[in-house]
Design a protein around this motif. Structure first.
Motif, mmCIF file in Angstrom:
data_model
loop_
_atom_site.group_PDB
_atom_site.id
_atom_site.type_symbol
_atom_site.label_atom_id
_atom_site.label_comp_id
_atom_site.label_asym_id
_atom_site.label_seq_id
_atom_site.Cartn_x
_atom_site.Cartn_y
_atom_site.Cartn_z
ATOM 1 N N LEU B 90 0.817 -1.213 0.000
ATOM 2 C CA LEU B 90 0.000 0.000 0.000
ATOM 3 C C LEU B 90 0.852 1.265 0.000
ATOM 4 C CD1 LEU B 90 -2.460 -1.217 2.749
ATOM 5 C CD2 LEU B 90 -2.864 -1.178 0.295
ATOM 6 N N PHE B 91 0.194 2.391 -0.143
ATOM 7 C CA PHE B 91 0.860 3.685 -0.101
ATOM 8 C C PHE B 91 0.637 4.249 1.297
ATOM 9 C CE2 PHE B 91 1.513 2.882 -4.336
ATOM 10 C CZ PHE B 91 0.344 2.788 -5.075
ATOM 11 N N LEU B 92 1.603 4.006 2.157
ATOM 12 C CA LEU B 92 1.377 4.252 3.573
ATOM 13 C C LEU B 92 1.179 5.714 3.943
ATOM 14 C CD1 LEU B 92 3.804 1.628 5.104
ATOM 15 C CD2 LEU B 92 1.336 1.516 4.910
ATOM 16 N N THR B 93 1.706 6.646 3.162
ATOM 17 C CA THR B 93 1.523 8.044 3.568
ATOM 18 C C THR B 93 0.305 8.691 2.905
ATOM 19 O OG1 THR B 93 2.924 8.973 1.816
ATOM 20 C CG2 THR B 93 4.014 8.341 3.866
ATOM 21 N N LEU B 94 -0.377 7.946 2.051
ATOM 22 C CA LEU B 94 -1.586 8.495 1.422
ATOM 23 C C LEU B 94 -2.813 8.070 2.219
ATOM 24 C CD1 LEU B 94 -0.972 7.853 -2.394
ATOM 25 C CD2 LEU B 94 -0.299 9.787 -1.008
ATOM 26 N N GLN B 98 -7.073 8.796 -1.382
ATOM 27 C CA GLN B 98 -5.997 9.141 -2.298
ATOM 28 C C GLN B 98 -5.434 7.892 -2.980
ATOM 29 O OE1 GLN B 98 -3.513 11.254 0.483
ATOM 30 N NE2 GLN B 98 -4.099 13.237 -0.351
ATOM 31 N N ARG B 141 -8.421 8.754 6.276
ATOM 32 C CA ARG B 141 -7.410 8.266 7.210
ATOM 33 C C ARG B 141 -6.171 7.854 6.435
ATOM 34 N NH1 ARG B 141 -9.539 6.065 11.941
ATOM 35 N NH2 ARG B 141 -7.373 5.662 12.481
ATOM 36 N N VAL B 142 -5.015 8.180 7.007
ATOM 37 C CA VAL B 142 -3.760 7.789 6.387
ATOM 38 C C VAL B 142 -3.581 6.280 6.557
ATOM 39 C CG1 VAL B 142 -1.254 8.022 6.538
ATOM 40 C CG2 VAL B 142 -2.707 10.034 6.749
ATOM 41 N N GLU B 145 -1.991 4.254 9.484
ATOM 42 C CA GLU B 145 -2.638 4.121 10.789
ATOM 43 C C GLU B 145 -3.701 3.049 10.828
ATOM 44 O OE1 GLU B 145 -4.467 7.812 11.247
ATOM 45 O OE2 GLU B 145 -2.616 8.953 11.483
#
Lengths: 320, 247, 300
Positions: B90-94, B98, B141-142, B145
């Motif tokens: 996954l894209f952890l900071t998106l 997004q 939510r990012v 988390e």
């Protein structure tokens, strides 16, 4: 994420403030803002690269290419108009970007950083020995003009340059902000987060990285050209690795989330430099080093992270 | 019954380890296939060959008649074979929204055009997908988390944005708490259109019996059974080597 | 023929000090995975410290044996390493080990900036000279040319250091433990190796090698600001060409770089500056892991 309208409003307000400042501030400080603008543009290019997950230690290559592109166009081609020179600088750097991107796009991490550094030092070495380009002394440039207008005094020259830089910076900043907020901007961040996933969604990571790198080259060249005409001099130091290091400093301090933070950090760098050279000439690098460490330790997303993060967290909801 | 995916005589060795021996599978449109087998039996190798992560030594894979053997993962994805991962990629900071937007943007090509912003149309598609996968509450939510089960759903959701012809799920319920496994599979299966062909690798036999119409049992690089779930689970070899319920 | 000899000898002399410094950099990378941009500063500080030591030693009464000045220089380098090594590794670097490898590069870059100024603040900006040891070995004649004996001493020193390092790593138990950490840190830790101790010691040895390079080069140059900036680049080039983390690689790469520079200086002066970076760029383009590569490749 702001709406496009808000971005344009913010841009207009910023430009108005900058113009107002130009009337009020003394000549030395608006000159400082011009050099901060030039460095900031190059650092913004580096931020584009960072947004796709890489750190370049060779942004100086494009800064230098832009400077020499603009400088030589002025000295050999007789062009003095700022707009044309800055554009030419960007284009020359862009060409270098197109040349180097295919090689660089398959490297990551430390290898990418060292290769960009090596390429930049190659240019430095080549220019230092190129006597017809001024060698290590470089070349002095003439005064620039703007749309045919020639400044009557030194102060007016600085002011003209300042107005030009302000418009340039605001235009570039708006373009970058809109880009950051776009799908393509998100794709950069996604690539930074997880290249494998991007490939397995059907997009070419190589293409994402190359495009960012080439855009970074253009911005580096624009910054380099602006710096060249502001300072009136070009030399191989522009491609030395410590110049690239300054852009790294700005990019790390600002983070990659906010465009405004990049220019704020660049202004901070110039302030530290000029303040120090007056009072502590042998401590300004140390100050930079300490700022950088503090930033790495306490602000992992840079100054920009402080601004942007708050906005994104506003609409959190707990799942039902 | 149209054939959507066909694997013919796939062979793959890693040094002296034979991971795939003459694997041949014909998959029909809309089928739901469960792939079972112990670790190292060859199911992941099969998935990796089909999705382009590795090239087979011999044999080929055809998608709707077109040979996709040895193509890059990117090209195979574009052809219509999408996957999720055992450890969600996954894209952890998106944020969740997004992540879906990027996936949609890549799927329709707009992610590479400089002027494409996240417009109303895109938001609608994202919202729709969020609903289908019961992720609406996690919209902003990012991802970093979010808990494991939610991450699994996001991993699958972004794979589905391309409306794939074939969807491969690599252990969709692994790492998910027992009481949540069925809920997750219910969400996934109901979120998928009826014409999506699904192959899922699973260790949990209850999940397999409930959601698979057909089961492929792997052992030692070979397919030892290929039939309805009840038939496969009754198979003596399968019981000896895989389910561990031999008499 | 004479030209060939000149190039080879000049190249060898250059290769010697470059090896001593670069092998420290590659060792630090191999063990700690840190690309130490501050490495040149350790060289510079070693040079300054040695200049001080030499100044003190040779201004004493005539009774001090001149040759022992070399010992004084070594002690100076050792002092630098023993003070800075553990201090920086434990007091700064270790706080970033859990983060991306690029973050450590940025930390060492920040350290470079700080040490550049710290050096200026401590020793000032005027050049120091430590010329006394330079005449310790007289002159050596090869063919029609005279060389300073000290330069051949440097070659000998580099060889000795190389051999000692190789023996230390490959023939002693602790050395093999270090090699294990270079090859696979996690496994070594899982096998019970005190990785922390290895880190501190290896980093200190790396600093010592850089400082030693600086100390023994000091008699040949004027010790002034700006040394660190150039030295770190050469060390980088050598470490990258040889393969990051490989001692043998550093030895061969030093020879390549030394001779390449000598070739350029004598035959193509316009290439003198960039031939080293060209070699580095070519190696990265063609075989990024370098000549020998004990560590994993980070190219897609």
């Amino acid at each position: 994420m702001r709406s496009r309208f808000m971005v344009l409003v913010l841009a207009g307000v910023t430009l108005a403030i900058l113009v107002a400042l130009g009337e009020v501030l003394p000549s030395w400080s608006i000159f400082l803002l011009v050099t901060a603008a030039a460095k900031g543009l190059a650092a913004l290019g580096l931020v584009l690269v960072v947004r796709s997950g890489l750190l370049s230690f060779g942004q100086g290559l494009f800064y230098c290419a832009g400077g020499y592109g603009a400088g030589l166009l002025m000295l050999w081609g007789g062009i003095t108009d700022m707009t044309l020179l800055v554009l030419a600088g960007g284009v020359v750097a862009l060409l270098f970007g197109l040349l180097t991107a295919p090689l660089l796009a398959s490297y990551r991490g430390i290898f990418f950083a060292t290769l960009t550094l090596a390429l930049s030092m190659l240019m430095h070495g080549a220019l230092t020995k190129a006597d017809f380009l001024g060698g290590s002394d470089g070349l002095n440039l003439h005064s620039p003009t703007l749309f045919g207008m020639r400044p009557a005094s030194a102060a007016e020259a600085v002011y003209m340059l300042y107005l030009f830089s302000s418009v340039l910076v605001v235009v570039v900043a708006v373009a970058c902000r809109l880009h950051f907020d776009s799908l393509r901007g998100l794709l950069s961040l996604a690539t930074r987060d997880n290249e494998i996933r991007v490939e397995y969604l059907g997009a070419s990571v190589s293409r994402v990285i190359s495009e960012n790198f080439i855009a970074a080259a253009f911005l580096g060249g624009v910054g380099g050209a602006l710096n060249a005409i502001a300072v009136g001099h070009i030399d191989p130091e522009l491609a030395f690795w410590t110049t690239s290091g300054e852009f790294v400093f700005v990019a790390i301090l600002s983070g990659y989330l906010s465009v405004g933070a990049v220019f704020a950090s660049s202004i901070l760098l110039e302030l530290i430099r000029s303040f120090s050279s007056q009072y502590f000439p042998n401590a300004w690098q140390m100050s930079l080093g300490i700022f950088m460490l503090a930033s790495i330790l306490f602000l992992p997303n840079g100054i920009g992270g402080l601004i942007v993060r708050r906005k994104e967290r506003d609409s959190e909801k707990d799942p039902a | 019954m149209t054939v959507v995916l066909e694997a013919k005589q796939l062979n793959k060795s890693f040094g002296s380890v034979v991971a795939a021996r003459d694997i041949s599978v014909v998959v029909n449109r809309s089928e739901r296939l469960g792939l079972i087998g112990t670790n190292g039996a060859g199911k992941t190798t099969f998935v990796n060959i089909v999705t382009g992560y590795i090239k087979p030594d011999t044999g080929n894979v055809c998608l709707e008649g077109r040979d996709i053997t040895g193509h890059t993962p990117r090209s195979i994805t574009r052809a219509g074979v999408c996957r999720s991962f055992q450890v969600p990629q996954l894209f952890l900071t998106l944020t969740t929204a997004q992540s879906l937007a990027v996936a949609f943007g890549i799927a329709d090509g707009r992610a590479f055009s400089p002027e494409a912003s996240i417009d109303a149309e895109m938001e609608r598609k994202v919202e729709d997908m969020l609903e289908r996968f019961r992720l609406t509450g996690y919209r902003n939510r990012v991802v970093a988390e979010l808990p494991g089960g939610v991450r699994k759903l996001i991993d699958i959701a972004i794979a589905v944005t391309r409306t794939p012809k074939v969807l491969l799920l690599d252990e969709p319920t692994s790492g998910v708490a027992v009481e949540e496994k069925f809920a997750l599979m219910d969400i996934v299966m109901s979120a998928l259109g009826s014409d999506v062909t699904v192959l899922f690798v699973e260790h949990d036999m209850d999940i397999v019996s409930r959601y698979a119409q057909r089961v492929l049992a792997f052992y030692d690089g070979k397919i030892i059974a290929d039939d309805l779930p009840e038939t496969v689970f009754a198979n003596q070899t399968v019981r000896t080597h895989i389910t561990g319920t031999a008499n | 023929m004479e030209l060939v000899t000149t190039i080879l000898i000049d190249g060898l002399i250059d290769a010697s000090w470059i090896f001593i410094v670069a092998v420290g950099l590659t060792l630090i990378f191999g063990v700690l995975n840190i690309l130490n941009i501050a490495h040149g500063n350790f060289y510079a500080i070693g040079a300054y410290a040695a200049a001080n030591a030499v100044g003190i030693y040779y201004s004493g009464s005539e009774a001090y044996p001149p040759m022992l000045g070399l010992v004084a220089m070594t002690v100076a380098a050792l002092a630098v390493a023993v003070v800075l090594g553990p201090l920086l590794e434990r007091g700064l670097l270790r706080f970033f080990y859990h983060r991306d490898e690029i973050v450590l590069v940025l930390v060492t870059y920040a350290l470079f900036l700080i040490l550049e100024d710290a050096t200026k603040l401590i020793w000032g900006v005027n050049p120091y000279y430590a010329y006394e040891p330079y005449s310790l070995f007289g002159t050596v004649s090869i063919g029609k040319l005279d060389y300073v004996g000290y330069d051949f001493f440097l070659i000998g020193l580099a060889v000795v250091i190389g051999i000692l390092l190789w023996l230390g790593l490959n023939r002693t138990r602790s050395g093999k433990v270090v090699l294990a950490v270079i090859h696979d840190r996690e496994m070594s830790s899982a096998a019970g190796v005190n990785v922390t101790k290895i880190f501190v010691i290896s980093f200190t040895i790396g600093v010592f090698l850089a400082a030693l390079g600086g100390a023994f080069t000091a008699p040949k140059i004027s010790v002034q600001p700006g040394l660190a900036v150039m030295v770190v680049l050469f060390s980088f080039a050598v470490a990258v060409i040889g393969g990051l983390g490989s001692i043998e690689g550093a030895a061969i790469a030093s020879l390549i770089v030394g001779i390449a520079r000598a070739l350029a200086i004598h035959l193509a002066p316009w290439a003198e500056l960039f031939i080293v970076y060209l070699a580095m760029a070519l190696m990265l383009a063609v075989r990024p892991q370098g000549i020998f590569s004990p560590t994993a490749l980070r190219k897609i």
